[in-house]
Scaffold this active site. Structure first.
Site, PDB file in Angstrom:
ATOM      1  N   LYS A 109      17.046 -41.254 -22.620  1.00  0.00           N
ATOM      2  CA  LYS A 109      16.487 -40.028 -23.201  1.00  0.00           C
ATOM      3  C   LYS A 109      16.558 -40.123 -24.712  1.00  0.00           C
ATOM      4  CE  LYS A 109      14.990 -36.021 -21.548  1.00  0.00           C
ATOM      5  NZ  LYS A 109      14.388 -35.893 -20.209  1.00  0.00           N
TER       6      LYS A 109
HETATM    7  N1  GLU Z   1      10.710 -35.942 -19.594  1.00  0.00           N
HETATM    8  C1  GLU Z   1      10.393 -36.062 -18.203  1.00  0.00           C
HETATM    9  C2  GLU Z   1      11.635 -35.963 -17.343  1.00  0.00           C
HETATM   10  O1  GLU Z   1      12.637 -35.400 -17.740  1.00  0.00           O
HETATM   11  C3  GLU Z   1       9.548 -37.291 -17.908  1.00  0.00           C
HETATM   12  C4  GLU Z   1      10.195 -38.602 -18.234  1.00  0.00           C
HETATM   13  C5  GLU Z   1       9.265 -39.813 -18.119  1.00  0.00           C
HETATM   14  O2  GLU Z   1       8.133 -39.657 -17.682  1.00  0.00           O
HETATM   15  O3  GLU Z   1       9.720 -40.882 -18.478  1.00  0.00           O
HETATM   16  O4  GLU Z   1      11.640 -36.366 -16.213  1.00  0.00           O
END
Ligand code: GLU
Length: 418
Positions: A109
């Site tokens: 993240k």
């Molecule tokens: N931000 C989204 C999540 O928390 C998508 C993450 C992604 O597609 O890599 O799942």
């Protein structure tokens, strides 16, 4: 006004859930330590030229939690409260999410501590380019692949693609959630909301909670909440009674006119100023009797102190990441309220990110129907695995989902010799 958020950090929330599931699968202590420690953390200072000529310095994070099952994967959020603890908690959830969906990724993240509403579009672009320059060394299609999250979108992903490719050559697979014109996947933008609907549909089928004609309340009207409301209204025949954003909420006991509300919000106006319902506060929203309650904004909003004892629904569906604190989780369980956990319910986004990445690597394009069909198959399979383990071990869906994910990541670590 924003709803009050839990005093517990994202990292502490994840740790508590982790401990419950690690006991369930009798995980050895060294493996617990290995699975909780992040693989790599990068903190960067971001000097950005503002429109008035000043330089402002922001702080950004990219945390790669685990890559045993594949390249690290996860979104980037821009938020004033995004800090190291929050990003680490969210990176950890991404590891469990990709493992539970059984897609070949690990978890990561990113976050920048910034209020993006205070930036102009050009400032946002300069911030994104600077952040990309500083973390590029740990990114790559087989290393770490960012995507949108809170307050970032396809345009932000396009800037990341451009900045990264300007040094490495054309590399669309380094980021997902891109505009379709730059190699994004059809169906990616609505994918998280669509996945939430598919999970609700499976649960409705198994446990007799109505979805067609069922009463739904949605907290948050960003990417997840707005697409979910649209799809529940148009495809599932559910009645969306209330929705909210930071400005407050809107309620109609006969069901909101969702296409009308979407047009209103599409003009850049807040949910609470829409005339098609009664205006309510963000606190009122949690008291509305309904079948399905979907927190779809930030973390830590369902707490013992605020609302866990008074929420009046049959199922809480976690559209957001970490909306429920562990204590609130136990209160809901005691009260017989079911809960579909975040890394199952909201995994549609990263699942379609996987399809986008695969399409980029193959230089091939899927139809929207194919994307939706594959998403439904993948998320429903994960749901069924969780449902069956929850039944077998007589535990909550969250603990079962953690158990499955932890087991898969631990197996991958062992096979690699750890
Ligand atoms: N931000 C989204 C999540 O928390 C998508 C993450 C992604 O597609 O890599 O799942």
């Amino acid at each position: 006004m924003s709803p009050p958020r839990a005093p517990m950090s994202g990292k502490a929330i994840v740790q508590t859930h982790f401990d419950r599931a690690a006991n369930l699968i009798s995980l050895e202590s060294y493996m617990r330590r290995l699975l909780l420690c992040p693989f790599r953390e990068v903190t960067v200072e971001l000097p950005v030229r503002m429109d008035d000529g000043r330089i402002e310095v922001f702080t950004g994070y990219r945390i790669q939690h685990n890559g045993a099952r594949g390249p690290c994967k996860g979104g980037i959020r821009y938020h004033p409260e995004a800090d190291r603890d929050e990003v680490l908690g969210l990176a950890t959830i991404m590891t469990w999410k990709t493992a539970l969906m059984d897609i070949p990724f690990g978890g990561a993240k990113g976050g920048v501590t910034v209020d993006p509403k205070k930036l102009s579009k050009l400032e946002l672009e300069r911030l994104t380019r600077r952040f990309t320059q500083r973390i590029a060394i740990v990114l790559g299609p087989y290393r770490d692949i960012p995507a949108p999250d809170v307050a970032t979108n396809a345009q932000v992903m396009a800037w990341i693609l451009d900045e990264y490719s300007s040094r490495q050559g054309y590399t669309p697979a380094v980021v997902t959630g891109k505009p379709v014109a730059l190699g994004g996947s059809l169906g990616r933008e609505e994918a998280t909301g669509r996945g939430v609907m598919y999970v609700m549909d499976s649960y409705a089928h198994d446990f007799g909670v109505p979805l067609k004609g069922g009463r739904v309340v949605i907290q948050g009207f960003g990417n997840v909440g707005s697409h979910l409301a649209r799809l529940l209204d148009a495809e599932a025949g559910a009645k969306v009674l209330a929705v909210s954003d930071v400005s407050g909420g809107i309620y109609n006991d006969k069901g909101l006119d969702i296409p009308g509300l979407l047009t209103h919000v599409g003009q850049g106006r807040p949910v609470s100023e829409w005339a098609g319902g009664k205006r309510i506060t963000n606190e009122d929203l949690w008291t509305i009797p309904c079948d399905w309650l979907v927190p779809a904004a930030l973390g830590g909003v369902i707490t013992k102190e605020a609302n866990a004892r008074t929420i009046d629904c049959k199922v809480v569906v976690e559209g957001a990441n970490e909306p429920t604190t562990p204590t609130a989780d136990l209160i809901l369980e005691e009260r017989g309220i079911a809960l579909l956990p975040d890394f199952l319910a909201n995994a549609g986004g990263v699942t379609v990110s996987y399809y986008e990445w695969a399409q980029n690597l193959q230089q091939y394009r899927w139809t929207h129907e194919q994307v939706n069909r594959e998403l439904k198959a993948t998320i429903t399979k994960a749901y069924l695995t969780v449902r069956d383990l929850a039944k077998e071990k007589a535990v909550a869906f969250r603990t079962a989902a953690y158990g499955i994910a932890l087991q898969r990541v631990a197996d991958a670590e062992r096979l690699r010799g750890n």
